[in-house]
Structure formats: C-alpha cells, structure tokens
Design an enzyme around this catalytic site. Structure first.
Site, PDB file in Angstrom:
ATOM      1  N   HIS A   1      10.801  -0.481  75.598  1.00 24.26           N
ATOM      2  CA  HIS A   1       9.955  -0.840  74.450  1.00 24.26           C
ATOM      3  C   HIS A   1       8.488  -0.929  74.864  1.00 24.26           C
ATOM      4  O   HIS A   1       7.982  -2.021  75.175  1.00 24.26           O
ATOM      5  CB  HIS A   1      10.447  -2.148  73.829  1.00 24.26           C
ATOM      6  CG  HIS A   1      11.690  -1.963  73.032  1.00 24.26           C
ATOM      7  ND1 HIS A   1      11.668  -1.742  71.663  1.00 24.26           N
ATOM      8  CD2 HIS A   1      12.991  -1.904  73.393  1.00 24.26           C
ATOM      9  CE1 HIS A   1      12.912  -1.580  71.231  1.00 24.26           C
ATOM     10  NE2 HIS A   1      13.722  -1.667  72.260  1.00 24.26           N
TER      11      HIS A   1
ATOM     12  N   CYS B   1      13.378   3.741  72.126  1.00 18.66           N
ATOM     13  CA  CYS B   1      14.722   3.174  72.086  1.00 18.66           C
ATOM     14  C   CYS B   1      15.667   4.110  71.317  1.00 18.66           C
ATOM     15  O   CYS B   1      15.932   5.203  71.776  1.00 18.66           O
ATOM     16  CB  CYS B   1      14.705   1.752  71.526  1.00 18.66           C
ATOM     17  SG  CYS B   1      16.181   0.799  71.947  1.00 18.66           S
TER      18      CYS B   1
ATOM     19  N   GLU C   1       5.909  -0.854  73.141  1.00 19.98           N
ATOM     20  CA  GLU C   1       5.094  -1.651  72.216  1.00 19.98           C
ATOM     21  C   GLU C   1       4.967  -3.094  72.669  1.00 19.98           C
ATOM     22  O   GLU C   1       4.116  -3.852  72.162  1.00 19.98           O
ATOM     23  CB  GLU C   1       5.672  -1.584  70.796  1.00 19.98           C
ATOM     24  CG  GLU C   1       6.925  -2.389  70.547  1.00 19.98           C
ATOM     25  CD  GLU C   1       8.215  -1.710  70.954  1.00 19.98           C
ATOM     26  OE1 GLU C   1       9.291  -2.225  70.575  1.00 19.98           O
ATOM     27  OE2 GLU C   1       8.155  -0.666  71.640  1.00 19.98           O
TER      28      GLU C   1
END
Length: 237
Positions: free
Chosen positions: A214, A114, A216
């Site tokens: 993202h 990001c 994650e």
C-alpha cells in the site's frame, strides 16, 4: 500545463454513514487518492458498470488507477475458490478487467495497488495464490482488523520501480492473496522477504506498474509524482 485526470476504480458495497443506513453506495477510502491530489491530479471515480463502456470511460481520462478491495474471483483465472477466498464481486471484476484491456489497447498509464495489481495480472492471463498463509506458513501479510504490517521488499534493479523506490525497504502490507504465475508481458519488479511477488510492471510501457503493498500509506511520493507525470504526458500527446 493542465492537471491530468486519473480514473480511479472504487467499491460498490452496502454502507452506512450518519442517518443513512444500509445504502448501496459507491465509496473509496480517501487514503487511496490523497497522494494523487498532492501530485496535482484530478480524480474521476469509475464505479462498476457495463464493461462494454470501458473504452468510452477511458477516452475521457489520462490514466487508470486500480485500487484495493475484495478478492478477484478465481474463476477468472480458471481456479476453484479456496475456503478463505471472498465471495466474488462479479460486476467489479468484469468492469476492471475490461478497463485494463482498454487501457492496454490505448497505451495509457496504469497503476494497480493491492487488488489492483492482482487484476492487472489476471487480465494478462496470470494467476493468484488465493491464501498467502498456505505459501509462507504465517498470517503476517494480513493480520486482520485493518492492522498493516511493515515487511521488507527487495526491488529489482533496472526496473521502473527501481527508479522510484529504494531497493530495500519495509513497506505496509495487508493482503492474503498474491500473484502466482505472472501474466503475459509483465515482469516481476519486487519480491518480499519471503519470496512473494510484490510488484510487477510492463517494461514495454511508459508507466504500467502494479504494487501489492500500500504505497498510499508509506510516505514516499515518487511513485505518485511519476504516475501523475505519465498521465499528464499521455493527455498532452
């Protein structure tokens, strides 16, 4: 083999928790680092400090991970601030730009997520779109209230990312800025369904990857495992 140590950037903001209120605190959402722990890495948090210490900090870790956060100051790429751009975090910008420079000089593995991908791009002389709705005509990339929207990306073949990620997939998005002009030495490795740059990488490096979405939160492990493996290889050269 020894576990790789990965230096991770963080927020330094006013925060409250429990009995502690309005504390100037170093903090980082655990979601950012959970996949790295699962990949066997040791985490070393690198909060903002004197940029002159960037090379010294990285001398003690095996890779650099640039996390998300507030907008990069447009002055760092020669632009005036858009009305929707966050107030600048000058200390964090200076520290992270110095870290990227030192990591590139050392040939160290780098992952940006990001804001982290945007920092990587700006550090190479690139620029940013300051407000994505001005480009695509809607706010689906950042709907507010921490609501992540699944949007499609197309990964370019014959890239590092293509070896780690499906070529077509919906991924979790939450960004109102995006890469515009791509920085020196970087190439685009993914675009969104609306044509926005969603990933960049440096093909001259073993692992230098910036993801605007993202990872994650998307449940895939290959990027994290490859990053940890690159850090381990760097640390045992």
């Amino acid at each position: 083999m020894s576990a790789p140590v990965i230096g991770v950037t963080s927020y330094v903001e006013e925060s409250s928790t429990g009995i502690w209120h309005d504390q100037h605190a170093v903090w980082l959402p655990d979601a950012y680092i959970a996949p790295l722990r699962a990949a066997g890495a040791v985490i070393a948090v690198l909060p903002e400090q004197d940029p002159a210490l960037a090379a010294d900090a990285l001398a003690r870790v095996d890779a650099l991970y640039l996390t998300g956060g507030y907008d990069v100051d447009p002055a760092s790429y020669g632009a005036a601030a858009h009305g929707e751009t966050d107030a600048p975090r000058a200390a964090r910008d200076a520290w992270e730009l110095a870290l990227v420079g030192a990591a590139c000089e050392a040939g160290m593995p780098v992952l940006g997520v990001c804001r982290g991908a945007q920092v990587m791009n700006v550090a190479r002389g690139g620029t940013l779109h300051q407000h994505v709705p001005d480009v695509v005509g809607h706010d689906e990339y950042q709907m507010g209230d921490a609501i992540f929207r699944e949007l499609g990306v197309s990964v370019l073949p014959d890239t590092l990312l293509a070896s780690l990620h499906p070529l077509e997939r919906e991924v979790p998005m939450y960004h109102h800025q995006a890469i515009d002009a791509v920085g020196e030495g970087l190439v685009v490795s993914a675009r969104s369904v609306h044509g926005l740059v969603e990933a960049v990488e440096d093909p001259s490096r073993a692992f230098c990857l910036g993801l605007q979405w993202h990872p994650e939160l998307d449940g895939l492990t290959a990027v994290w495992e490859a990053f940890a493996a690159a850090a381990r290889a760097y640390g045992t050269r």
